[in-house]
Design a protein around this motif. Structure first.
Motif, PDB file in Angstrom:
ATOM      1  N   SER A 147       0.849  -1.182   0.000  1.00  0.00           N
ATOM      2  CA  SER A 147       0.000   0.000   0.000  1.00  0.00           C
ATOM      3  C   SER A 147       0.890   1.240   0.000  1.00  0.00           C
ATOM      4  N   ILE A 148       0.900   1.915  -1.128  1.00  0.00           N
ATOM      5  CA  ILE A 148       1.656   3.145  -1.282  1.00  0.00           C
ATOM      6  C   ILE A 148       0.639   4.246  -1.522  1.00  0.00           C
ATOM      7  N   ASN A 149       0.712   5.264  -0.711  1.00  0.00           N
ATOM      8  CA  ASN A 149      -0.258   6.334  -0.881  1.00  0.00           C
ATOM      9  C   ASN A 149       0.341   7.492  -1.680  1.00  0.00           C
ATOM     10  N   LYS A 150      -0.495   8.390  -2.073  1.00  0.00           N
ATOM     11  CA  LYS A 150      -0.107   9.522  -2.912  1.00  0.00           C
ATOM     12  C   LYS A 150       0.971  10.376  -2.243  1.00  0.00           C
ATOM     13  N   LYS A 151       0.850  10.562  -0.949  1.00  0.00           N
ATOM     14  CA  LYS A 151       1.816  11.370  -0.208  1.00  0.00           C
ATOM     15  C   LYS A 151       3.217  10.751  -0.295  1.00  0.00           C
ATOM     16  N   ASP A 152       3.310   9.430  -0.164  1.00  0.00           N
ATOM     17  CA  ASP A 152       4.599   8.748  -0.252  1.00  0.00           C
ATOM     18  C   ASP A 152       5.215   8.881  -1.641  1.00  0.00           C
ATOM     19  N   ILE A 153       4.388   8.786  -2.665  1.00  0.00           N
ATOM     20  CA  ILE A 153       4.873   8.906  -4.041  1.00  0.00           C
ATOM     21  C   ILE A 153       5.413  10.306  -4.294  1.00  0.00           C
ATOM     22  N   PHE A 154       4.669  11.329  -3.902  1.00  0.00           N
ATOM     23  CA  PHE A 154       5.123  12.703  -4.104  1.00  0.00           C
ATOM     24  C   PHE A 154       6.379  13.000  -3.284  1.00  0.00           C
ATOM     25  N   SER A 155       6.461  12.446  -2.100  1.00  0.00           N
ATOM     26  CA  SER A 155       7.650  12.633  -1.268  1.00  0.00           C
ATOM     27  C   SER A 155       8.871  12.001  -1.943  1.00  0.00           C
ATOM     28  N   PHE A 156       8.700  10.808  -2.493  1.00  0.00           N
ATOM     29  CA  PHE A 156       9.779  10.118  -3.196  1.00  0.00           C
ATOM     30  C   PHE A 156      10.228  10.934  -4.415  1.00  0.00           C
ATOM     31  N   LEU A 157       9.267  11.437  -5.197  1.00  0.00           N
ATOM     32  CA  LEU A 157       9.597  12.261  -6.365  1.00  0.00           C
ATOM     33  C   LEU A 157      10.321  13.544  -5.969  1.00  0.00           C
ATOM     34  N   GLN A 158       9.881  14.164  -4.900  1.00  0.00           N
ATOM     35  CA  GLN A 158      10.522  15.390  -4.429  1.00  0.00           C
ATOM     36  C   GLN A 158      11.970  15.117  -4.035  1.00  0.00           C
ATOM     37  N   GLU A 159      12.210  14.038  -3.314  1.00  0.00           N
ATOM     38  CA  GLU A 159      13.570  13.689  -2.908  1.00  0.00           C
ATOM     39  C   GLU A 159      14.451  13.378  -4.119  1.00  0.00           C
ATOM     40  N   ALA A 160      13.910  12.665  -5.095  1.00  0.00           N
ATOM     41  CA  ALA A 160      14.669  12.343  -6.305  1.00  0.00           C
ATOM     42  C   ALA A 160      15.004  13.617  -7.071  1.00  0.00           C
ATOM     43  N   TYR A 161      14.040  14.512  -7.200  1.00  0.00           N
ATOM     44  CA  TYR A 161      14.262  15.787  -7.874  1.00  0.00           C
ATOM     45  C   TYR A 161      15.336  16.599  -7.145  1.00  0.00           C
ATOM     46  N   ASN A 162      15.233  16.706  -5.837  1.00  0.00           N
ATOM     47  CA  ASN A 162      16.218  17.455  -5.045  1.00  0.00           C
ATOM     48  C   ASN A 162      17.615  16.868  -5.210  1.00  0.00           C
TER      49      ASN A 162
END
Length: 101
Positions: free
Chosen positions: A25-40
């Protein structure tokens, strides 16, 4: 009728052998957090020159090896004994900047 019975029996035996994917179970918040960290992490590569090993270590939690090679080929520049990226409005293989909410 005998052929139909054999077919049904074989079909029923094969069904349990089909693979079943396990879902986490992966929620939207976790996905956006992962993308933000990858972008940073990608953006941080423009701060100062780093070794190839350091860059691979930074990118590995977020990107596959094949994606890292593509990113490297298009964006990394050797300078001052290390590698870094230059800022650009259009840089291939960067996660696009957008609002993570």
């Amino acid at each position: 009728m005998k052929k139909l019975s054999i077919f049904i029996l074989i079909f029923l035996l094969i069904i349990p052998l089909s693979p079943q994917a396990k879902t986490e179970s992966i929620n939207k918040k976790d996905i956006f957090s992962f993308l933000q960290e990858a972008y940073n992490t990608q953006v941080a590569l423009s701060e100062y020159p780093r070794t190839q090993g350091e860059i691979i270590e930074l990118l590995s939690p977020y990107f596959s090896g094949s994606y890292q090679r593509l990113f490297w080929r298009e964006n990394m520049v050797e300078e001052e004994g290390g590698f870094l990226t230059y800022g650009s409005d259009f840089a291939p293989y960067y996660i696009p900047f957008f609002q993570y909410s």
